[in-house]
Design a protein around this motif. Structure first.
Motif, short mmCIF file in Angstrom:
data_model
loop_
_atom_site.label_atom_id
_atom_site.label_comp_id
_atom_site.label_asym_id
_atom_site.label_seq_id
_atom_site.Cartn_x
_atom_site.Cartn_y
_atom_site.Cartn_z
N ILE A 75 3.43 1.14 15.10
CA ILE A 75 2.14 1.46 15.69
C ILE A 75 1.94 2.95 15.59
CG2 ILE A 75 0.96 1.54 17.88
CD1 ILE A 75 1.90 -1.15 18.47
N PHE A 76 1.27 3.74 15.75
CA PHE A 76 -0.01 4.23 15.52
C PHE A 76 -0.13 5.62 15.18
CE2 PHE A 76 -2.89 3.45 19.37
CZ PHE A 76 -3.37 4.68 19.53
N VAL A 77 -1.21 5.76 14.52
CA VAL A 77 -1.30 6.89 13.65
C VAL A 77 -2.52 7.71 14.02
CG1 VAL A 77 -1.00 7.46 11.25
CG2 VAL A 77 -0.53 5.19 12.01
N GLY A 78 -2.68 8.01 15.29
CA GLY A 78 -3.61 9.05 15.69
C GLY A 78 -5.04 8.70 15.83
N THR A 79 -5.40 7.57 16.39
CA THR A 79 -6.79 7.33 16.75
C THR A 79 -7.14 8.24 17.93
OG1 THR A 79 -6.60 5.05 16.06
CG2 THR A 79 -8.43 5.58 17.49
N SER A 138 -7.95 3.31 13.04
CA SER A 138 -7.54 4.40 12.15
C SER A 138 -6.96 3.83 10.88
CB SER A 138 -6.52 5.32 12.84
OG SER A 138 -5.27 4.68 12.97
N LEU A 139 -7.04 4.62 9.81
CA LEU A 139 -6.47 4.25 8.52
C LEU A 139 -5.78 5.48 7.96
CD1 LEU A 139 -6.20 2.19 6.19
CD2 LEU A 139 -8.29 3.18 5.23
N SER A 140 -4.50 5.34 7.62
CA SER A 140 -3.72 6.46 7.10
C SER A 140 -3.22 6.15 5.70
CB SER A 140 -2.52 6.75 8.00
OG SER A 140 -2.93 7.17 9.28
N LEU A 141 -3.38 7.12 4.80
CA LEU A 141 -2.85 7.05 3.44
C LEU A 141 -1.79 8.13 3.33
CD1 LEU A 141 -6.24 6.74 1.48
CD2 LEU A 141 -4.79 4.90 2.37
N MET A 142 -0.54 7.73 3.00
CA MET A 142 0.57 8.68 3.13
C MET A 142 1.53 8.61 1.95
SD MET A 142 1.41 7.93 7.14
CE MET A 142 1.17 6.16 6.92
N GLY A 161 0.30 12.70 5.05
CA GLY A 161 -0.93 12.25 4.43
C GLY A 161 -2.14 12.56 5.26
N LEU A 162 -3.16 11.74 5.13
CA LEU A 162 -4.42 11.93 5.84
C LEU A 162 -4.75 10.67 6.64
CD1 LEU A 162 -6.58 13.57 3.03
CD2 LEU A 162 -5.47 14.73 4.96
N THR A 163 -5.39 10.87 7.79
CA THR A 163 -5.81 9.75 8.65
C THR A 163 -7.30 9.83 8.92
OG1 THR A 163 -3.67 9.56 9.77
CG2 THR A 163 -5.58 8.73 10.95
N TYR A 164 -7.96 8.70 8.73
CA TYR A 164 -9.35 8.53 9.15
C TYR A 164 -9.34 7.78 10.47
CZ TYR A 164 -13.74 6.00 9.66
OH TYR A 164 -14.88 5.44 10.18
N SER A 165 -10.01 8.31 11.49
CA SER A 165 -10.05 7.69 12.82
C SER A 165 -11.48 7.49 13.27
CB SER A 165 -9.32 8.57 13.85
OG SER A 165 -7.97 8.75 13.48
N GLY A 166 -11.69 6.46 14.09
CA GLY A 166 -13.01 6.22 14.62
C GLY A 166 -12.96 5.42 15.90
#
Length: 226
Positions: free
Chosen positions: A5-9, A116-120, A101-106
């Motif tokens: 679990i989780f990647v920065g929402t 959130s979606l992370s590409l790493m 990588g980068l994380t998109y959060s909403g």
């Protein structure tokens, strides 16, 4: 049943909880301690899993840091993600993994829905590929979600991880794991507002994780949120 679990929402509030789940298939208990804390530079998240049967037989933890120095800009939904994964059991240690990588959060306007979606890039030192050569350099994609519904009575949350990690003994190199959780929040009962316990459980859905092929393993238990 390790919870990736989780990647920065980006939440407005802090979140810490302790879970205890029983896995009937493996006949063991798993405790999980999670912490999420936002700050002016991003957020920090970690969790620690321990399996008991009846003593501790496995331990695993992940530590993740989201960096976002531009929270008031139009790019506030994008952050830099740094992460470490590692653990051990009674026979061996799991491979250390370093991710960046980068994380998109909403989130919805009332924060009852978050994602959130992370590409790493994922470095797993010492990994040997199916061709017998080193394969330290890998990747991971992680999605995380959280939904509050029925006026906060129920929570549906979870994650999905997909990554490359060669396992010559299985003849595989791609792994997927997802652990959707459903909880009933008892603090919505009148007079129990301070009793922050939830009852429910999860299903561990995986492919090539513990062994080759697809597995679906349910677990049931309780969670206390601080």
């Amino acid at each position: 049943m390790f919870l990736g679990i989780f990647v920065g929402t980006f939440f407005k509030s802090q979140a810490q909880n302790v879970q205890l789940l029983y896995d009937a298939e493996r006949e063991c208990l798993t405790s999980t301690v999670e912490m999420f804390r936002p700050d002016s530079f991003g957020s920090t998240f970690f969790f620690i899993d321990m399996n008991y049967s009846p003593r501790v037989t496995e331990a695993y933890w992940e530590f993740a840091r989201e960096l976002n120095f531009w929270q008031d800009s139009k790019l506030s939904w994008l952050s830099v993600h740094l992460e470490y994964n590692g653990g051990m059991n009674t026979a061996l240690s799991f491979n250390n993994a370093w991710l960046a990588g980068l994380t998109y959060s909403g989130h919805s306007q009332d924060f009852t829905k978050t994602w959130s979606l992370s590409l790493m890039y994922k470095a797993i030192p010492g990994t040997i590929g199916l061709n017998g050569k080193k394969q330290d350099h890998n990747f991971q994609v992680t999605g995380v979600w959280g939904i509050q519904f029925l006026q906060g009575w129920c929570s549906f949350s979870g994650f999905i991880d997909f990554w490359r990690e060669a396992r010559p003994w299985q003849g595989t190199e791609y792994i997927m794991i997802s652990e959707p959780q459903l909880w009933v929040n008892l603090n919505k009962i009148k007079g129990m507002e301070e009793v922050r316990i939830s009852l429910g459980g999860e299903i561990e859905l995986s492919n090539n994780f513990v062994e080759k092929g697809f597995k679906a393993i349910p677990a049931f238990g309780a969670k206390w949120t601080f």
